[in-house]
Design a protein around this motif. Structure first.
Motif, mmCIF file in Angstrom:
data_model
loop_
_atom_site.group_PDB
_atom_site.id
_atom_site.type_symbol
_atom_site.label_atom_id
_atom_site.label_comp_id
_atom_site.label_asym_id
_atom_site.label_seq_id
_atom_site.Cartn_x
_atom_site.Cartn_y
_atom_site.Cartn_z
ATOM 1 N N VAL A 259 5.689 -4.514 15.004
ATOM 2 C CA VAL A 259 4.718 -3.453 14.692
ATOM 3 C C VAL A 259 5.135 -2.161 15.387
ATOM 4 C CG1 VAL A 259 2.310 -2.751 14.971
ATOM 5 C CG2 VAL A 259 2.877 -5.145 14.435
ATOM 6 N N TYR A 260 5.168 -1.072 14.619
ATOM 7 C CA TYR A 260 5.472 0.252 15.189
ATOM 8 C C TYR A 260 4.238 0.846 15.834
ATOM 9 C CZ TYR A 260 9.965 2.422 13.926
ATOM 10 O OH TYR A 260 11.256 2.816 13.868
ATOM 11 N N ARG A 261 3.171 0.925 15.025
ATOM 12 C CA ARG A 261 1.947 1.553 15.496
ATOM 13 C C ARG A 261 0.772 0.780 14.924
ATOM 14 N NH1 ARG A 261 0.208 7.126 15.238
ATOM 15 N NH2 ARG A 261 -0.638 6.429 17.223
ATOM 16 N N VAL A 262 -0.324 0.779 15.659
ATOM 17 C CA VAL A 262 -1.574 0.211 15.129
ATOM 18 C C VAL A 262 -2.653 1.256 15.316
ATOM 19 C CG1 VAL A 262 -3.215 -1.700 15.233
ATOM 20 C CG2 VAL A 262 -0.901 -2.045 16.052
ATOM 21 N N THR A 287 1.540 -0.252 11.092
ATOM 22 C CA THR A 287 2.703 0.309 10.383
ATOM 23 C C THR A 287 3.952 -0.438 10.819
ATOM 24 O OG1 THR A 287 1.632 2.459 10.302
ATOM 25 C CG2 THR A 287 4.013 2.433 9.942
ATOM 26 N N LEU A 288 4.717 -0.914 9.837
ATOM 27 C CA LEU A 288 5.949 -1.660 10.121
ATOM 28 C C LEU A 288 7.149 -0.843 9.654
ATOM 29 C CD1 LEU A 288 4.900 -5.203 8.813
ATOM 30 C CD2 LEU A 288 4.465 -4.184 11.042
ATOM 31 N N GLY A 289 8.237 -0.951 10.389
ATOM 32 C CA GLY A 289 9.437 -0.174 10.065
ATOM 33 C C GLY A 289 10.316 -0.869 9.048
ATOM 34 N N CYS A 290 9.782 -1.065 7.854
ATOM 35 C CA CYS A 290 10.558 -1.679 6.773
ATOM 36 C C CYS A 290 10.089 -1.047 5.466
ATOM 37 C CB CYS A 290 10.304 -3.186 6.735
ATOM 38 S SG CYS A 290 11.148 -4.028 5.373
ATOM 39 N N GLY A 291 11.026 -0.634 4.646
ATOM 40 C CA GLY A 291 10.635 -0.001 3.390
ATOM 41 C C GLY A 291 11.576 -0.391 2.276
ATOM 42 N N TYR A 292 11.463 0.356 1.164
ATOM 43 C CA TYR A 292 12.311 -0.033 0.023
ATOM 44 C C TYR A 292 13.779 0.240 0.277
ATOM 45 C CZ TYR A 292 11.448 4.832 -1.573
ATOM 46 O OH TYR A 292 11.334 6.181 -1.658
ATOM 47 N N ALA A 293 14.086 1.136 1.230
ATOM 48 C CA ALA A 293 15.508 1.350 1.556
ATOM 49 C C ALA A 293 16.101 0.128 2.255
ATOM 50 C CB ALA A 293 15.678 2.573 2.442
ATOM 51 N N ASP A 294 15.240 -0.701 2.821
ATOM 52 C CA ASP A 294 15.719 -1.944 3.443
ATOM 53 C C ASP A 294 15.784 -3.071 2.427
ATOM 54 O OD1 ASP A 294 15.777 -1.099 6.317
ATOM 55 O OD2 ASP A 294 13.695 -0.630 5.819
ATOM 56 N N GLY A 295 15.168 -2.850 1.255
ATOM 57 C CA GLY A 295 15.159 -3.884 0.225
ATOM 58 C C GLY A 295 13.791 -4.520 0.045
ATOM 59 N N TYR A 296 12.791 -4.000 0.756
ATOM 60 C CA TYR A 296 11.420 -4.499 0.549
ATOM 61 C C TYR A 296 10.835 -3.650 -0.568
ATOM 62 C CZ TYR A 296 6.910 -6.543 1.606
ATOM 63 O OH TYR A 296 5.731 -7.250 1.526
ATOM 64 N N ARG A 297 10.639 -4.269 -1.713
ATOM 65 C CA ARG A 297 10.442 -3.496 -2.937
ATOM 66 C C ARG A 297 9.099 -2.760 -2.980
ATOM 67 N NH1 ARG A 297 13.371 -6.368 -7.084
ATOM 68 N NH2 ARG A 297 11.776 -5.706 -8.553
ATOM 69 N N ARG A 298 9.161 -1.567 -3.576
ATOM 70 C CA ARG A 298 7.995 -0.688 -3.652
ATOM 71 C C ARG A 298 6.834 -1.338 -4.415
ATOM 72 N NH1 ARG A 298 6.539 3.597 -7.011
ATOM 73 N NH2 ARG A 298 5.604 5.390 -5.952
ATOM 74 N N ILE A 334 -3.651 -7.228 17.676
ATOM 75 C CA ILE A 334 -2.268 -6.917 17.283
ATOM 76 C C ILE A 334 -1.856 -5.614 17.976
ATOM 77 C CG2 ILE A 334 -3.027 -5.737 15.137
ATOM 78 C CD1 ILE A 334 -0.399 -6.888 13.865
ATOM 79 N N ARG A 335 -0.637 -5.640 18.492
ATOM 80 C CA ARG A 335 -0.189 -4.484 19.296
ATOM 81 C C ARG A 335 1.218 -4.067 18.882
ATOM 82 N NH1 ARG A 335 -2.546 -7.521 23.338
ATOM 83 N NH2 ARG A 335 -0.548 -8.495 23.803
ATOM 84 N N PRO A 336 1.593 -2.820 19.207
ATOM 85 C CA PRO A 336 2.974 -2.420 18.949
ATOM 86 C C PRO A 336 3.946 -3.410 19.581
ATOM 87 C CG PRO A 336 1.686 -0.522 19.581
ATOM 88 C CD PRO A 336 0.780 -1.719 19.759
ATOM 89 N N GLY A 337 4.970 -3.780 18.847
ATOM 90 C CA GLY A 337 5.958 -4.743 19.359
ATOM 91 C C GLY A 337 5.724 -6.155 18.889
ATOM 92 N N ASP A 338 4.512 -6.444 18.399
ATOM 93 C CA ASP A 338 4.253 -7.810 17.910
ATOM 94 C C ASP A 338 5.068 -8.068 16.636
ATOM 95 O OD1 ASP A 338 2.501 -8.374 19.912
ATOM 96 O OD2 ASP A 338 0.682 -8.056 18.713
ATOM 97 N N PRO A 339 5.675 -9.258 16.525
ATOM 98 C CA PRO A 339 6.446 -9.546 15.305
ATOM 99 C C PRO A 339 5.553 -9.993 14.149
ATOM 100 C CG PRO A 339 6.663 -11.328 16.908
ATOM 101 C CD PRO A 339 5.754 -10.306 17.534
#
Ligand code: PLP
Length: 381
Positions: A259-262, A287-298, A334-339
């Protein structure tokens, strides 16, 4: 003048500072090899590791497959084969897509085997292969309709093939419908393969390696007469078939983001591009640091869920290039850094690769192949 091609892999993902990682469970990969071995009763496994080992990371996966005892590796392109060699893999590597003659010096230098994919290549290979010897695998088009010599073309190709006989190591076909309920066409492909092998043999051409089966064909037992098989998907623990799940295949890939931010938000707060999600009541947005540029589809925005401490929570709002957002009740700690698990290795989880593929109207292949090389891959036993 065309510019110099850029080297592949110029971008080296680094674990430091990245909150997203694909965990690749190599122990599961090795156990899947054992399961497929049991299924194919001693036939050699030519493991398909094209497309960065279906997104799992070609070199490390290939090394683990070699340690698990596979007979060889298959890739699609010269670059993929060279990546394996540069990664220190020394075993047999077959380039399934064939190669133009100008690539044969490199193929020879690196000990690659090459598929012969059409009659139009016979003359050029007859000229180049004696100078740059490489083992060849004759690809027959038994019904896939893409690459390969058609059974009906074999007669006119016999002289050309006989000229290449010293280098013809293997013969192969590829199933178009091994996953279909109706197995009629797969049986017809097998019959066409056997007929073609008989006419090749009558012309004095025999092969040490005979292979036609992908994962689904291994699961369905379309194997008679073959010495080798060419599974990809099943080795990664993924399958299109109930037979694959009953075999106990274990998915190898897990996609995790810290987790980036909560933030807690009041009812009425809109999230992300287009404001497609509006909080119906107070809740937390992670907010998680993964998007469609990583392959997680829009398309997964407002549809998929992620896993956190054993529960599933919805992905809300649009997935953007580098981020996605998840809604959780206020009381969830849930906190920043939690997987958080984006793709689960549990086949029955709502966010397993297979379920996510179904949601997208596609197959597991496309989900894992789409995972970008910028992503950190962490390999565990
Ligand atoms: C020629 C060829 N053989 C074997 C395979 C492996 O197929 P699967 O991953 O379904 O086992 C592929 C994959 O696309 C392929 O193109």
């Amino acid at each position: 003048m065309p510019s110099e091609p850029q080297p592949l892999g110029a971008l080296k993902p680094r674990a430091e500072g990245r909150s997203l990682r694909a965990e690749i469970h190599l122990g599961r990969l090795a156990r899947n090899v054992r399961r497929v071995e049991g299924l194919v009763q001693g036939r050699g496994i030519l493991a398909v590791v094209k497309a960065n080992a279906y997104g799992h990371g070609a070199v490390r996966v290939a090394r683990a497959l070699e340690e698990a005892g596979v007979a060889g590796l298959c890739v699609s392109t010269l670059e993929e084969a060279l990546e394996l060699r540069e990664g220190g893999l020394e075993g047999p590597v077959l380039v399934l897509g064939g190669l133009r003659p100008d690539a044969l010096p490199l193929a020879h230098q690196h000990g690659l085997s090459v598929a012969l994919v059409g009659p139009e290549h016979l003359a050029e290979l007859a000229e180049a292969v004696p100078r740059w010897p490489v083992p060849l695998h004759l690809k027959l088009d038994t019904g896939m309709g893409r690459l390969g010599i058609l059974p009906g073309e074999l007669g006119e190709c016999m002289d050309g093939l006989r000229a290449l006989a010293p280098w013809l190591q293997g013969v192969m076909g590829h199933f178009a419908t091994a996953d279909d309920q109706d197995q009629g066409f797969a049986h017809r492909q097998r019959a066409a393969f056997h007929l073609a092998l008989a006419s090749l043999s009558a012309a004095g051409l025999t092969f040490r390696q005979v292979h036609h089966a992908n994962s689904d064909a291994c699961l369905r037992g379309f194997l008679d007469g073959d010495t080798h098989v060419r599974p990809g998907l099943a080795l990664f623990g993924l399958t299109n078939l109930p037979e694959g799940r009953s075999l106990g295949l274990e998915p190898v890939l897990e996609l995790l983001a810290e987790v980036y931010r909560v933030k807690g938000v009041p009812a009425g707060t809109a999230v992300g591009y287009g404001r497609t999600f509006v909080a119906p009541h107070p809740l937390q947005i992670a907010t998680l640091g993964c998007g469609y540029a990583d392959g997680y589809r829009r398309e997964l925005g407002n549809r998929a869920s992620v896993g956190f401490r054993g529960a599933a929570y919805p992905v809300v709002g649009r997935v953007s290039m580098d981020y996605l957002t998840v809604a959780l009740p206020l009381e969830v700690p849930i906190r920043p850094g939690d997987p958080v698990t984006l793709l689960s290795p549990e086949p029955e989880a709502p966010n397993s690769v297979e379920r996510i593929a179904q949601m997208l109207g596609t197959l597991p292949y496309e989900v894992t192949c789409g995972l970008h090389r910028r992503m950190v891959r962490v390999f565990s036993r």
